[in-house]
Design a protein around this motif. Structure first.
Motif, PDB file in Angstrom:
ATOM      1  N   GLU A  37       0.812  -1.213   0.000  1.00 54.03           N
ATOM      2  CA  GLU A  37       0.000   0.000   0.000  1.00 54.03           C
ATOM      3  C   GLU A  37       0.846   1.263   0.000  1.00 54.03           C
ATOM      4  N   LEU A  38       2.173   1.102  -0.023  1.00 53.20           N
ATOM      5  CA  LEU A  38       3.078   2.253  -0.004  1.00 53.20           C
ATOM      6  C   LEU A  38       3.764   2.390  -1.365  1.00 53.20           C
ATOM      7  N   PRO A  39       4.024   3.616  -1.819  1.00 52.44           N
ATOM      8  CA  PRO A  39       4.788   3.794  -3.059  1.00 52.44           C
ATOM      9  C   PRO A  39       6.191   3.219  -2.902  1.00 52.44           C
ATOM     10  N   ALA A  40       6.747   2.738  -4.008  1.00 49.79           N
ATOM     11  CA  ALA A  40       8.087   2.151  -3.963  1.00 49.79           C
ATOM     12  C   ALA A  40       9.120   3.159  -3.462  1.00 49.79           C
ATOM     13  N   ASP A  41       8.994   4.425  -3.863  1.00 49.83           N
ATOM     14  CA  ASP A  41       9.948   5.444  -3.417  1.00 49.83           C
ATOM     15  C   ASP A  41       9.908   5.598  -1.902  1.00 49.83           C
ATOM     16  N   ALA A  42       8.716   5.534  -1.337  1.00 50.77           N
ATOM     17  CA  ALA A  42       8.587   5.690   0.109  1.00 50.77           C
ATOM     18  C   ALA A  42       9.213   4.518   0.841  1.00 50.77           C
ATOM     19  N   VAL A  43       9.050   3.313   0.292  1.00 52.51           N
ATOM     20  CA  VAL A  43       9.638   2.127   0.921  1.00 52.51           C
ATOM     21  C   VAL A  43      11.160   2.193   0.856  1.00 52.51           C
ATOM     22  N   ARG A  44      11.681   2.550  -0.315  1.00 52.80           N
ATOM     23  CA  ARG A  44      13.139   2.570  -0.483  1.00 52.80           C
ATOM     24  C   ARG A  44      13.785   3.750   0.231  1.00 52.80           C
ATOM     25  N   ALA A  45      12.990   4.743   0.619  1.00 54.70           N
ATOM     26  CA  ALA A  45      13.527   5.819   1.445  1.00 54.70           C
ATOM     27  C   ALA A  45      13.723   5.350   2.881  1.00 54.70           C
ATOM     28  N   ARG A  46      12.994   4.287   3.278  1.00 56.49           N
ATOM     29  CA  ARG A  46      13.095   3.767   4.648  1.00 56.49           C
ATOM     30  C   ARG A  46      13.985   2.535   4.729  1.00 56.49           C
ATOM     31  N   ILE A  47      14.199   1.868   3.585  1.00 50.85           N
ATOM     32  CA  ILE A  47      14.994   0.636   3.552  1.00 50.85           C
ATOM     33  C   ILE A  47      16.092   0.794   2.505  1.00 50.85           C
ATOM     34  N   ALA A  48      17.355   0.735   2.932  1.00 46.77           N
ATOM     35  CA  ALA A  48      18.486   0.782   2.007  1.00 46.77           C
ATOM     36  C   ALA A  48      19.113  -0.600   1.937  1.00 46.77           C
ATOM     37  N   CYS A  49      19.848  -0.844   0.868  1.00 48.45           N
ATOM     38  CA  CYS A  49      20.423  -2.176   0.674  1.00 48.45           C
ATOM     39  C   CYS A  49      21.843  -2.070   0.152  1.00 48.45           C
ATOM     40  N   LEU A  50      22.737  -2.830   0.766  1.00 47.13           N
ATOM     41  CA  LEU A  50      24.086  -3.017   0.240  1.00 47.13           C
ATOM     42  C   LEU A  50      24.102  -4.389  -0.406  1.00 47.13           C
ATOM     43  N   ILE A  72      19.698  -3.373   4.692  1.00 51.39           N
ATOM     44  CA  ILE A  72      19.843  -4.774   4.304  1.00 51.39           C
ATOM     45  C   ILE A  72      21.266  -4.968   3.789  1.00 51.39           C
ATOM     46  N   LEU A  73      21.962  -5.923   4.373  1.00 50.90           N
ATOM     47  CA  LEU A  73      23.334  -6.237   3.958  1.00 50.90           C
ATOM     48  C   LEU A  73      23.308  -7.613   3.303  1.00 50.90           C
ATOM     49  N   ASP A  74      23.313  -7.637   1.978  1.00 50.76           N
ATOM     50  CA  ASP A  74      23.181  -8.886   1.223  1.00 50.76           C
ATOM     51  C   ASP A  74      24.567  -9.422   0.892  1.00 50.76           C
ATOM     52  N   GLU A  75      24.964 -10.479   1.615  1.00 53.45           N
ATOM     53  CA  GLU A  75      26.291 -11.080   1.440  1.00 53.45           C
ATOM     54  C   GLU A  75      27.360  -9.993   1.419  1.00 53.45           C
ATOM     55  N   PRO A  76      27.494  -9.211   2.486  1.00 51.68           N
ATOM     56  CA  PRO A  76      28.410  -8.057   2.448  1.00 51.68           C
ATOM     57  C   PRO A  76      29.865  -8.432   2.253  1.00 51.68           C
ATOM     58  N   GLY A  77      30.243  -9.643   2.604  1.00 49.58           N
ATOM     59  CA  GLY A  77      31.644 -10.041   2.460  1.00 49.58           C
ATOM     60  C   GLY A  77      31.922 -10.811   1.183  1.00 49.58           C
ATOM     61  N   ALA A  78      30.953 -10.838   0.252  1.00 49.50           N
ATOM     62  CA  ALA A  78      31.122 -11.617  -0.978  1.00 49.50           C
ATOM     63  C   ALA A  78      32.328 -11.129  -1.773  1.00 49.50           C
ATOM     64  N   GLY A  79      33.162 -12.069  -2.221  1.00 45.77           N
ATOM     65  CA  GLY A  79      34.299 -11.732  -3.060  1.00 45.77           C
ATOM     66  C   GLY A  79      35.528 -11.278  -2.309  1.00 45.77           C
ATOM     67  N   LEU A  80      35.476 -11.215  -0.982  1.00 46.45           N
ATOM     68  CA  LEU A  80      36.633 -10.767  -0.198  1.00 46.45           C
ATOM     69  C   LEU A  80      37.369 -11.970   0.380  1.00 46.45           C
ATOM     70  N   ASP A  81      38.660 -11.805   0.567  1.00 46.69           N
ATOM     71  CA  ASP A  81      39.418 -12.878   1.217  1.00 46.69           C
ATOM     72  C   ASP A  81      39.034 -12.907   2.690  1.00 46.69           C
ATOM     73  N   PRO A  82      39.307 -14.009   3.401  1.00 45.65           N
ATOM     74  CA  PRO A  82      38.839 -14.146   4.786  1.00 45.65           C
ATOM     75  C   PRO A  82      39.238 -12.984   5.692  1.00 45.65           C
ATOM     76  N   GLU A  83      40.481 -12.507   5.570  1.00 46.93           N
ATOM     77  CA  GLU A  83      40.926 -11.421   6.441  1.00 46.93           C
ATOM     78  C   GLU A  83      40.161 -10.132   6.141  1.00 46.93           C
ATOM     79  N   ALA A  84      40.026  -9.823   4.856  1.00 46.26           N
ATOM     80  CA  ALA A  84      39.293  -8.611   4.473  1.00 46.26           C
ATOM     81  C   ALA A  84      37.820  -8.729   4.841  1.00 46.26           C
ATOM     82  N   GLU A  85      37.252  -9.938   4.709  1.00 46.50           N
ATOM     83  CA  GLU A  85      35.844 -10.132   5.064  1.00 46.50           C
ATOM     84  C   GLU A  85      35.629  -9.904   6.551  1.00 46.50           C
TER      85      GLU A  85
END
Length: 552
Positions: free
Chosen positions: A401-414, A494-507
Motif C-alpha cells: 500500500e506504499l509507493p516504492a519510493d517511500a519504501v526505499r527511502a526507509r529501507i536501504a540495501c548493500l 539490508i546487507l546482502d552477502e556483504p563479504g562476498a568476493g573478499l578474502d577471509p581477512e578482508a571479510e
C-alpha cells in the motif's frame, strides 16, 4: 500500428512544441525564399524576352533578386540551426522518458534483456526518431508550402499551366505515406538486425575474461560477422525501397518541367511568359521536393525504432504502484506474515510460509545456502517483486500500500554486487543522497573505514572510481559501497552477502566495520554463515521456504 507509434512519439515531444513549430515555420520560409528567388528571375527573363528590352518590370524583378540572394542562405542556416536544436531537445526528452520507464520496469536489473539490446534502444533507436521530424515532417510541410505557392503563382500566368505543373508536384507529396507502409517491414528488419549486432558486440565484451579463458573469441567474432552480414542485407532491402521512392520523385519533378515546356509548345495564353516562369518554378519545386520521396523510408525507420522503444517501455512493471497510497508509517518495525512467493508460476516457490519480526533497532541474521531465498527476501522488501500471498509490514503498514519510493527511502540495501560507476567518489556516494555536502561524505567514509584511503589520493573525493570500481581493491570498493548505503537516510539497512568476493581477512575486517557503522539502525544481515563478529540479536535459517530459528 506505425501511425499509432509515431503519433505517440509526437505526444512525447509535446513539451518541445514551440521549438518544433518554429523549426517547421523557418523551413517553410527558407523554402519559399528559394521559390521567390526563381519566380522573380523567371518573371524578369520572360519580360525581357517579351519586350526585347529591360523594361521597368524586368529591371524591378531582377533588382529584387539581390536581397533574396542573401536572404536564402541566411534562412537556410537558420532553418538548420532551429530544426536541429528542436530535434536534439526532443530526443533528449525521449531518452529520459525511456530511461525512467526502464527503471520502473527493470528494478531488479536487466534480466532477460541483453545490455547490448537495451543500449541500442536507448541510443540508436532514439536517434532514428530524428527522421520523423528532420526527414519527414519538416520537408513535408515545406514541400506542401512550395506546391501551394507554385500553383498560386502560376495561376496568374494561366490556370492551364498552373494545373499542368502543380499536379505532378502534388502527386510527389503522396509518395511518403504511400511508400512508408511497404518500407515498414524492411525498416523493422533493419532495427532488429541492429539490435542483434549490438548484442553480438557488447555481450562478449562485458564477459571478456570468460570469453578469453574459454578460447571463445573466434566464435564471438564469427557471431559478430554473421550479425553484420545480416544487417547489411536488411539495409540493402530498405535502401532499394528508398531508391525506388527517389526515382519516382525525380520522375514527377521532371514531369512538371515537361508540362511547362509542353504548355509553351502548345501556344496557350501567355505561353512564352508562362512557360519560362513555369520552368523556373518547377526547378524551385524540384529542389524542395528532392528529399521528400525518401521521407517514406525515414518514416518507416522511425516507426520501427518507435515500436522497439515502446515494446520495452510498455513492459508491465513487476510491482504495481498502489492507486491510493497509504500514509507513510511513523515506525519502521518489519514483519513478515505468511509470505508465499515464486518467481514464475511454473517454478518452485522460494517461500511457502515465511514469518519473522524485526523490531526497531534489531539486528537479524538470515542464513542459508545459495537458492534458499535470502536475496529474494531483499527484493521483496525493496518492492522489486511482490509476494503472491501474505504481507510484509513496515511500521504496521503493508508495503503493497506504499509507493516504492517511500519504501526505499526507509529501507536501504548493500547488495553483494554493489557497483561503483566510472565517476568520482563524490558522485558515487551522492547517488544515495544527492544533496549531501562534503562533510557528510567524509563522515560516511569514516564510518565505513575507508576515509584514510581517500584522503591520501591526490584528487580526494574527485578521484574517479573506474569502470566497476577498478581503481580500488575489492575490500576498498565494498567499503565505498557501504559508505554510500550509510549516507542514505534509511532506518533499515539490508546487507546482502556483504563479504562476498573478499578474502577471509578482508571479510572479517569488513564485518567488524559493519558492527559499528550500522549502529542505531535496524539491520538484516543476509549471509551463508556467521564469522562470530556480527553480533545479531536474532538468527534465522531459511529452510524449505520458511524462516526457522537457528539452533546452537
Amino acid at each position: 500500428m506505425m501511425l499509432t507509434d509515431l503519433t505517440r512519439v509526437l505526444g512525447l515531444w509535446r513539451a518541445r512544441s514551440t521549438w518544433l513549430w518554429s523549426g517547421a515555420i523557418v523551413a517553410v520560409l527558407a523554402t519559399l525564399a528559394g521559390v521567390a528567388l526563381l519566380a522573380l528571375a523567371g518573371r524578369g527573363v520572360s519580360e525581357g524576352l517579351r519586350t526585347g528590352a529591360l523594361t521597368g518590370i524586368a529591371v524591378g524583378s531582377l533588382l529584387l533578386l539581390r536581397p533574396l540572394i542573401f536572404v536564402r542562405p541566411a534562412s537556410r542556416y537558420l532553418e538548420r540551426l532551429v530544426t536541429h536544436s528542436a530535434t536534439f531537445r526532443a530526443l533528449a526528452d525521449t531518452r529520459i522518458w525511456f530511461f525512467r520507464r526502464l527503471a520502473e520496469r527493470l528494478p531488479g536489473g536487466i534480466g532477460h534483456r541483453g545490455a547490448g539490446d537495451l543500449l541500442g534502444r536507448l541510443v540508436a533507436d532514439v536517434e532514428a526518431l530524428d527522421g520523423l521530424y528532420l526527414r519527414a515532417l519538416v520537408p513535408g510541410v515545406a514541400a506542401l508550402a512550395v506546391v501551394v505557392a507554385v500553383a498560386v503563382l502560376l495561376g496568374f500566368a494561366g490556370p492551364g499551366i498552373a494545373v499542368l505543373v502543380a499536379l505532378p508536384l502534388a502527386l510527389a507529396l503522396l509518395l511518403p505515406p504511400l511508400l512508408a507502409p511497404g518500407a515498414a517491414r524492411a525498416a523493422g528488419e533493419v532495427a532488429e538486425a541492429q539490435g542483434a549486432l549490438r548484442r553480438a558486440a557488447v555481450d562478449p565484451l562485458l564477459g571478456l575474461e570468460d570469453v578469453l579463458a574459454a578460447n571463445a573469441e573466434p566464435r564471438a567474432a564469427a557471431r559478430l560477422a554473421e550479425s553484420g552480414a545480416t544487417l547489411a542485407e536488411t539495409q540493402k532491402r530498405l535502401a532499394r525501397r528508398a531508391a525506388w521512392g527517389g526515382a519516382a520523385g525525380s520522375l514527377l519533378a521532371q514531369s512538371a518541367l515537361f508540362a511547362a515546356l509542353g504548355y509553351g509548345l502548345a501556344g496557350g495564353p501567355g505561353a512564352v511568359g508562362g512557360t519560362i516562369i513555369g520552368l523556373f518554378l518547377a526547378l524551385a519545386a524540384g529542389e524542395a521536393l528532392a528529399g521528400l520521396p525518401r521521407a517514406g523510408a525515414a518514416l518507416a525507420a522511425a516507426g520501427a525504432s518507435a515500436r522497439r522503444l515502446f515494446d520495452a517501455a510498455d513492459t508491465p512493471p513487476p510491482v504495481a504502484e498502489p492507486t491510493t497510497p497509504a500514509e507513510a508509517p511513523r515506525g519502521h518495525a518489519l514483519r513478515a506474515e505468511g509470505v508465499r512467493f515464486a518467481w514464475a508460476a511454473d517454478r518452485e516457490p522460494v517461500f511457502t510460509e515465511l514469518n519473522f519480526d524485526l523490531p526497531e533497532g534489531g539486528r537479524l541474521a538470515l542464513l542459508g545456502p545459495s537458492g534458499a531465498g535470502k536475496s529474494t527476501l531483499a527484493a521483496l522488501l525493496l518492492k522489486l517483486a511482490a509476494p503472491q500471498e501474505g504481507r510484509l509490514l513496515l511500521g504496521g503498514v503493508d508495503i503493497a500500500e506504499l509507493p516504492a519510493d517511500a519504501v526505499r527511502a526507509r529501507i536501504a540495501c548493500l547488495t553483494q554486487d554493489a557497483r561503483l560507476f566510472d565517476d568520482s567518489i563524490a558522485a558515487n556516494l551522492r547517488l544515495a543522497a544527492p544533496e549531501a555536502d562534503d562533510a557528510a561524505l567524509w563522515q560516511a567514509l569514516d564510518r565505513a573505514g575507508v576515509a584514510d584511503v581517500v584522503r591520501v589520493l591526490p584528487e580526494g573525493l574527485a578521484t574517479r572510481c573506474g569502470e566497476g570500481g577498478a581503481r580500488f581493491s575489492g575490500g576498498q570498493g565494498r567499503r565505498l559501497a557501504l559508505a554510500r548505503a550509510l549516507l542514505a537516510p534509511a532506518d533499515i539497512l539490508i546487507l546482502d552477502e556483504p563479504g562476498a568476493g573478499l578474502d577471509p581477512e578482508a571479510e572479517r575486517a569488513f564485518l567488524e566495520t559493519l558492527e559499528t557503522a550500522t549502529a542505531g539502525r535496524s539491520v538484516i544481515l543476509i549471509a551463508h554463515r556467521l564469522l562470530g563478529v556480527e553480533r545479531p540479536t536474532r538468527i534465522l535459517r531459511l529452510i524449505g521456504g520458511r524462516a526457522m530459528a537457528a539452533m546452537g
